[in-house]
Design a protein around this motif. Structure first.
Motif, PDB file in Angstrom:
ATOM      1  N   ASP A   4       0.797  -1.026  -0.080  1.00 38.61           N
ATOM      2  CA  ASP A   4      -0.010   0.016  -0.070  1.00 38.61           C
ATOM      3  C   ASP A   4       0.664   1.075   0.081  1.00 38.61           C
ATOM      4  N   VAL A   5       1.977   1.093   0.358  1.00 36.48           N
ATOM      5  CA  VAL A   5       2.962   2.287   0.534  1.00 36.48           C
ATOM      6  C   VAL A   5       4.044   2.282  -0.543  1.00 36.48           C
ATOM      7  N   ILE A   6       4.358   3.319  -1.089  1.00 37.25           N
ATOM      8  CA  ILE A   6       5.662   3.645  -1.826  1.00 37.25           C
ATOM      9  C   ILE A   6       6.322   4.801  -1.555  1.00 37.25           C
ATOM     10  N   LEU A   7       7.591   4.892  -1.779  1.00 35.58           N
ATOM     11  CA  LEU A   7       8.392   6.188  -1.416  1.00 35.58           C
ATOM     12  C   LEU A   7       8.862   6.438  -2.984  1.00 35.58           C
ATOM     13  N   ARG A   8       8.738   7.953  -2.833  1.00 36.86           N
ATOM     14  CA  ARG A   8       9.144   8.488  -4.144  1.00 36.86           C
ATOM     15  C   ARG A   8       9.177   9.862  -4.101  1.00 36.86           C
ATOM     16  N   ALA A   9      10.025  10.434  -5.185  1.00 37.45           N
ATOM     17  CA  ALA A   9      10.575  11.932  -5.127  1.00 37.45           C
ATOM     18  C   ALA A   9       9.162  12.602  -5.372  1.00 37.45           C
ATOM     19  N   ALA A  10       9.054  13.824  -4.924  1.00 42.79           N
ATOM     20  CA  ALA A  10       7.688  14.820  -5.191  1.00 42.79           C
ATOM     21  C   ALA A  10       7.790  15.124  -6.608  1.00 42.79           C
ATOM     22  N   PHE A  51      10.060  21.131   0.283  1.00 34.81           N
ATOM     23  CA  PHE A  51       9.655  20.648  -1.069  1.00 34.81           C
ATOM     24  C   PHE A  51      10.976  20.395  -1.830  1.00 34.81           C
ATOM     25  N   ALA A  52      11.975  21.328  -1.618  1.00 34.35           N
ATOM     26  CA  ALA A  52      13.058  21.292  -2.569  1.00 34.35           C
ATOM     27  C   ALA A  52      13.515  19.888  -2.233  1.00 34.35           C
ATOM     28  N   MET A  54      12.097  17.210  -0.992  1.00 36.16           N
ATOM     29  CA  MET A  54      11.183  15.971  -1.373  1.00 36.16           C
ATOM     30  C   MET A  54      11.489  15.835  -2.900  1.00 36.16           C
ATOM     31  N   SER A  55      11.621  17.023  -3.508  1.00 33.21           N
ATOM     32  CA  SER A  55      11.678  16.928  -4.990  1.00 33.21           C
ATOM     33  C   SER A  55      12.777  16.187  -5.367  1.00 33.21           C
ATOM     34  N   GLU A  56      14.038  16.320  -4.678  1.00 33.20           N
ATOM     35  CA  GLU A  56      15.136  15.786  -5.154  1.00 33.20           C
ATOM     36  C   GLU A  56      14.989  14.187  -4.883  1.00 33.20           C
ATOM     37  N   GLY A  57      14.508  13.876  -3.748  1.00 33.59           N
ATOM     38  CA  GLY A  57      14.259  12.534  -3.604  1.00 33.59           C
ATOM     39  C   GLY A  57      15.368  11.892  -3.088  1.00 33.59           C
ATOM     40  N   LYS A  58      16.612  12.383  -2.633  1.00 30.74           N
ATOM     41  CA  LYS A  58      17.630  11.717  -2.114  1.00 30.74           C
ATOM     42  C   LYS A  58      17.693  11.576  -0.816  1.00 30.74           C
ATOM     43  N   GLU A  59      17.690  12.710   0.018  1.00 31.57           N
ATOM     44  CA  GLU A  59      17.594  12.386   1.397  1.00 31.57           C
ATOM     45  C   GLU A  59      16.348  12.599   2.092  1.00 31.57           C
TER      46      GLU A  59
END
Length: 177
Positions: A4-10, A51-52, A54-59
């Motif tokens: 049900d859960v996924i992790l991703r960049a914004a 947001f920056a 989250m968008s990068e999605g690295k840390e």
């Protein structure tokens, strides 16, 4: 098992949605280190900071539950030169608490961190005023490594800082990898 859960960049178009998620129901701030000052960010502040990241999605990554953003996972270096890494999780919308989302997200995040980074341990620090986070860490198999008694003073009460951790070999052994 259905995930049900996924992790991703914004996604770029999610800025306003994620801003509302973080700021609309700020009950989460009562459990996420409330002894540190918090001020609701402006949309501009949110855009160039949270947001920056989250968008990068690295840390930091967005937690998506049944196709809806509900929270985030993150990591930071306590001391990068010694490879001491700490992680965190926040489910911003309290109606999604107690559904096992944080456990699913952290299980994926810890695996990702060990697979992508040259580290021997992943840590998680919380406080005794957040029993759900303590239970989450223990359900994941993280070991309580330290309890610093009465070091967090909040609303005229002393709380403990509680440190958990898991070693790479313990994690993959538990996953049978």
């Amino acid at each position: 098992m259905k995930h049900d859960v996924i992790l991703r960049a914004a996604y770029a178009h999610e800025k306003e949605t994620l801003y509302r998620l973080v700021t609309q129901d700020e009950t989460w701030t009562q459990f996420n280190g409330p002894y540190f000052p918090y001020q609701t960010p402006t949309m501009e502040e949110f855009g160039y900071d949270l947001f920056a990241r989250m968008s990068e999605g690295k840390e930091m990554r967005v937690i998506v539950y049944n196709e809806l953003p509900v929270g985030s996972v993150s990591y930071y270096w306590e001391c990068q030169s010694t490879r001491w890494l700490e992680m965190g999780v926040i489910i911003y919308d309290s109606k999604y608490w107690n559904k096992g989302i944080a456990i699913q997200a952290l299980r994926q995040w810890i695996t990702h961190l060990f697979e992508q980074l040259d580290i021997a341990r992943v840590g998680l620090t919380t406080w005794s005023g957040n029993p759900r986070m303590m239970a989450c860490a223990e359900k994941l198999g993280l070991r309580q490594e330290a309890r610093l008694r009465k070091v967090r003073f909040y609303q005229n009460t002393y709380y403990d800082s509680v440190k958990y951790g898991v070693l790479r070999e313990e994690w993959f052994e538990a996953l049978n990898i």
